[in-house]
Write a protein that holds these residues in place. Sequence first.
Motif, PDB file in Angstrom:
ATOM      1  N   ASP A   1      35.280  53.578  32.578  1.00  0.00           N
ATOM      2  CA  ASP A   1      34.976  52.182  32.896  1.00  0.00           C
ATOM      3  C   ASP A   1      36.301  51.428  32.987  1.00  0.00           C
TER       4      ASP A   1
ATOM      5  N   GLY B   1      40.755  33.767  36.980  1.00  0.00           N
ATOM      6  CA  GLY B   1      39.390  33.272  36.813  1.00  0.00           C
ATOM      7  C   GLY B   1      38.310  34.161  37.398  1.00  0.00           C
ATOM      8  N   LYS B   2      38.688  35.323  37.898  1.00  0.00           N
ATOM      9  CA  LYS B   2      37.712  36.253  38.476  1.00  0.00           C
ATOM     10  C   LYS B   2      37.659  37.530  37.633  1.00  0.00           C
ATOM     11  N   THR B   3      36.538  38.227  37.726  1.00  0.00           N
ATOM     12  CA  THR B   3      36.374  39.479  36.986  1.00  0.00           C
ATOM     13  C   THR B   3      35.887  40.575  37.929  1.00  0.00           C
ATOM     14  N   ALA B   4      36.528  41.710  37.870  1.00  0.00           N
ATOM     15  CA  ALA B   4      36.056  42.886  38.614  1.00  0.00           C
ATOM     16  C   ALA B   4      35.850  44.001  37.606  1.00  0.00           C
ATOM     17  N   SER B   5      34.671  44.592  37.604  1.00  0.00           N
ATOM     18  CA  SER B   5      34.454  45.705  36.662  1.00  0.00           C
ATOM     19  C   SER B   5      33.817  46.876  37.382  1.00  0.00           C
ATOM     20  N   TYR B   6      34.213  48.069  36.966  1.00  0.00           N
ATOM     21  CA  TYR B   6      33.607  49.315  37.436  1.00  0.00           C
ATOM     22  C   TYR B   6      33.106  50.002  36.188  1.00  0.00           C
ATOM     23  N   SER B   7      31.908  50.521  36.206  1.00  0.00           N
ATOM     24  CA  SER B   7      31.469  51.263  35.029  1.00  0.00           C
ATOM     25  C   SER B   7      30.722  52.525  35.419  1.00  0.00           C
TER      26      SER B   7
ATOM     27  N   PRO C   1      38.317  54.870  38.604  1.00  0.00           N
ATOM     28  CA  PRO C   1      38.018  53.559  39.160  1.00  0.00           C
ATOM     29  C   PRO C   1      39.216  52.626  39.098  1.00  0.00           C
ATOM     30  N   THR C   2      39.481  51.941  40.193  1.00  0.00           N
ATOM     31  CA  THR C   2      40.612  51.019  40.265  1.00  0.00           C
ATOM     32  C   THR C   2      40.118  49.663  40.743  1.00  0.00           C
ATOM     33  N   ALA C   3      40.213  48.658  39.868  1.00  0.00           N
ATOM     34  CA  ALA C   3      39.783  47.309  40.221  1.00  0.00           C
ATOM     35  C   ALA C   3      40.980  46.516  40.730  1.00  0.00           C
ATOM     36  N   MET C   4      40.757  45.657  41.745  1.00  0.00           N
ATOM     37  CA  MET C   4      41.851  44.867  42.314  1.00  0.00           C
ATOM     38  C   MET C   4      41.377  43.436  42.528  1.00  0.00           C
ATOM     39  N   ILE C   5      42.191  42.461  42.141  1.00  0.00           N
ATOM     40  CA  ILE C   5      41.915  41.053  42.456  1.00  0.00           C
ATOM     41  C   ILE C   5      43.190  40.464  43.018  1.00  0.00           C
ATOM     42  N   ASN C   6      43.116  39.778  44.152  1.00  0.00           N
ATOM     43  CA  ASN C   6      44.349  39.185  44.652  1.00  0.00           C
ATOM     44  C   ASN C   6      44.519  37.771  44.108  1.00  0.00           C
TER      45      ASN C   6
END
Lengths: 398, 118
Positions: free
Chosen positions: B68, B75-81, B88-93
């Motif tokens: 996970d 202010g944003k959330t990215a989750s992989y579970s 899993p690689t989460a990315m937010i710009n």
Amino acid sequence: MKKLIFHILCISILLTLPSCGKTESEHKIKDKSSKVITALSNASENGMLYFDENTCNFYDYASDITIPLCFKPNCTHSDQNCISKAITGSVNSAGNCFIFNDCIYYFSVNESIEGEGRDTTYQIQSTLHQWNLQSGEKTDVLEIPDLNCTSSVNMVFHDDTIYFIGCYGAHQFEDGTWMNAGYGKQYLCSVDLKDCSFENYGQVNDNVNASNNVIITENSINAVADQVTIAGVYHDTIYLYYNYVEDKNIIINAMDQGDNQTIDWNYEVKEFHLNSREMCISREQPPICLSNNWYVTENSSDKTITAKDQTGNTIEFSSKNDLPFDSYQYSIYNNKIWDLYNGVVYDLSTKEIYSVSENFLGANVTDYIAKENKYVVCSYDASGKLIYQKFDESSLIA
Amino acid sequence: MKKFQKAVAGFLAVVSMVTCVAGMRSSAAYYPTITKNFIVGNSTATAVAYRDSSHATASTKLSGGRCDVKLKYCGKTASYSNYINATPTAMINGSRGTASTEHRASKGSFSNSTSLVV
């Protein structure tokens, strides 16, 4: 006499010409004609490729020793000029790279957001790199636009071609922010390594409910198990599968309760026929392991394992496994299903079930050396470091 | 004495300018990456968090296990579970503040987690 010498010289030169390039027998790593590449198993005919913290290694079966994966003359394998160390900055798992003709290949991905505010575009491009293990020369051999090719769960190497998953999972919010939204749309792709030609055979996870695995709110993305898995090759066919729910609320409720590991998934299996190069939906259950001769499934409700051969004959065993379907620890070698996590071996020839020696509990059988009749076993030492060793069957079975 | 003071002042000015330039250079080129290994049963999982001037990413890796990852940034959330045998690689710009990450890995009956800030 002079004419005779001249003719002998000409014939000698002609005979020498084909060996100007390296032939298969001259390669230090002997490629298998067909294999599945996973994080724990990246085997060639004469050894196993694997990574530890700082080095890419090759476990040589004949000598039973592990060497850094670098054949550059006079390299001391001690600094970043050594391929085995330099490559660990780009690749950190044996499941994300492959060897062909004594060159190691791997993908990298470049993601960028172009523009300002809401008027932005998300650019993604993968590059296939080739690193010659003997000369140390590094070459970018292929650019693949619009796909991330670094996230494939397992790859298949077959007839000088690598098959893998390319994905696109970017999502833009109203304020312009881009985020990854799980693995997104996932496509079966291949590169023919003889001429580096690329093929995209289409989206694998194209079920109308596949997007239910990703929950997007005003300022968050939550993706649950949306990856396509390449299971392996059976009967000259690559099998792939993915899971989904028909109702998005199942995922939302599971996340609210903090338990997303007991979701009752639906599975879709796809098959890609290596001869016709066509992909279609399969009628098979998702496999727990595969070989070219055996397709093995597990029924968790009545706790049975069923192995089907190429003629359709089946063998059924009572399962000793308490884990859910995706119990990754199974492998098939030498006509036996190995489940070292639960310490069990299912013999497909005799239909017997054997216990594994306690020393190997939690390890994985990752290859079989037919000419030595030995198994290659991957385990972790006391410090958590990966190690590969070969054992006789009599050592493995209690 | 004045000459000496001027010389010292000049020297200090040059030193401070060099330090300032070096500092600017190092801050401009500094993209924090944290890699942390954590034990899961008898295996080792790897958590990676990264941030640069345009985005933040986070990933969790465990060979032959489940992973996970959760990334909070701008202010944003990215989750992989529940990713099996995958990284899993989460990315937010974005380009504001720090990014915090949570990583969990499990294999069989063993499970462990860690969190990072970059």
